[in-house]
Design an enzyme around this catalytic site. Structure first.
Site, PDB file in Angstrom:
ATOM      1  N   ARG A  77       0.854  -1.185   0.000  1.00  0.00           N
ATOM      2  CA  ARG A  77       0.000   0.000   0.000  1.00  0.00           C
ATOM      3  C   ARG A  77       0.891   1.237   0.000  1.00  0.00           C
ATOM      4  NH1 ARG A  77      -4.687  -0.002   4.304  1.00  0.00           N
ATOM      5  NH2 ARG A  77      -3.112   0.661   5.798  1.00  0.00           N
ATOM      6  N   SER A 112     -12.174  -4.165  -0.131  1.00  0.00           N
ATOM      7  CA  SER A 112     -12.420  -3.681   1.235  1.00  0.00           C
ATOM      8  C   SER A 112     -13.907  -3.467   1.482  1.00  0.00           C
ATOM      9  CB  SER A 112     -11.720  -2.333   1.471  1.00  0.00           C
ATOM     10  OG  SER A 112     -10.338  -2.487   1.586  1.00  0.00           O
ATOM     11  N   LYS A 159      -5.808   3.585   9.670  1.00  0.00           N
ATOM     12  CA  LYS A 159      -6.808   4.098   8.729  1.00  0.00           C
ATOM     13  C   LYS A 159      -7.832   4.897   9.504  1.00  0.00           C
ATOM     14  CE  LYS A 159      -8.466   2.519   4.650  1.00  0.00           C
ATOM     15  NZ  LYS A 159      -8.969   1.885   3.547  1.00  0.00           N
TER      16      LYS A 159
END
Lengths: 209, 209
Positions: A39, A108, A137
């Site tokens: 990521r 997700s 997050k």
């Protein structure tokens, strides 16, 4: 071939605390991580592709699949094993059309509604989170908790990877709640010893499977 | 089919001064823009794809090619006519491998060295800039000037699009210096009337060709 989602590393360079991400991935894969997702949200495309090649050289040696977060072009450029897409990334149908069925696509899931929507999609797995509160997050609305995760498990027919606030202490609970795997970011990337963190995670998970 | 690079619009939403980018592209294409590049640096992939589809609906109606800046996945998702890549984006060989020869690939050139390197690449055109000082792109090292651009023209066998600080007042000079087209951002996106700005650009350019 079925994908082993059980110990799922999501990389995050800022969380590597100044250490080389390649060293952390190498340690983690050697210690038993079963799948890796890269990521990178701010990295220019050329650097992302270069990093992808470097990490793929490590994961390939250990037979561990490598996924790219969001960037289908980067995944295609390095011939990664697949992508992980979020609800703000390319939609699933487009992603599948571009990548074909030889590649892994994970999606997700932030809400129960998205979980129901995903029932009609032939994704390879869903990432459900955050299960617990997390600093990694912050753009989410509340966390699922273990009861919420069990509910997700009862709704979905897909493989489910739990993410968000998971570490060596709660990983077993998450697996007992029906997860096919646990995705961790800081619990490995920021660990004093990523190798020891992975070993402890593997032990906690294997005991519940 | 040869690509008409002469009046080349690069979009920039912040420079649209609060106006709808679709209205500006529509006005510009109707007034004579010959090619459009969408540049979005901060937009989530899903929104970028949606914007791409919306702009493609406009450009396609007018037979104007549409390029996507940097994001080859977005270009593929919307079946754009091609991409424009910079020196920090995916390298040319990878981009061509993913897109094939049916698509247009343009490459940004910041230095004379890059201009020489590009001689061995079968790119469709080079974007050379900044020709003049510009506020739109600040990550460059000095500008080429008209003499520098003439020098670039003498070095390169590719089609050359000039970019950077070009407006209705200097576009003719740039074409006279050997450019196959002028790329403009703020001169259209921020113009009180994008249509009138394009009309003036077209007139200045056509008179020199």
């Amino acid at each position: 071939m079925p994908i082993d989602l059980s110990v799922y590393l999501v990389t995050d360079r800022p969380l590597c605390l100044g250490r080389d991400i390649l060293d952390i991935v190498r340690e983690a894969v050697q210690a038993g991580v079963t799948i890796v997702q890269i990521r990178e949200k701010e990295t220019p495309t050329r650097d992302f592709v270069a990093l992808g090649h470097a990490i793929k050289a490590i994961t390939k040696t250990h037979g561990v699949p490598l996924l790219i977060n969001d960037r289908i072009d980067v995944a295609m450029a390095i011939d990664a094993d697949g992508v992980h897409i979020g609800q703000s990334d390319m939609n699933y149908a487009d992603a599948r059309r571009l990548l074909g069925y030889d590649k892994i696509i994970g999606l997700s899931i932030d809400t129960e509604r998205q979980l129901h929507e995903a029932q009609s999609m032939d994704v390879n797995y869903l990432g459900v989170g955050p299960v617990f509160p997390t600093q990694t997050k912050k753009d989410t609305s509340g966390d699922w908790g273990l009861e919420g995760f069990k509910n997700a498990r009862s709704i979905s027919s897909h493989k489910l990877v739990a993410i968000g606030g998971i570490d060596t202490h709660n990983a077993a609970d998450v697996i007992r709640s029906g997860a096919d795997g646990v995705a961790v970011v800081s619990a490995i990337c920021s660990a004093p010893s990523p190798a020891l963190a992975v070993t402890a995670l593997v032990r906690a998970i294997r005991n519940q499977q």
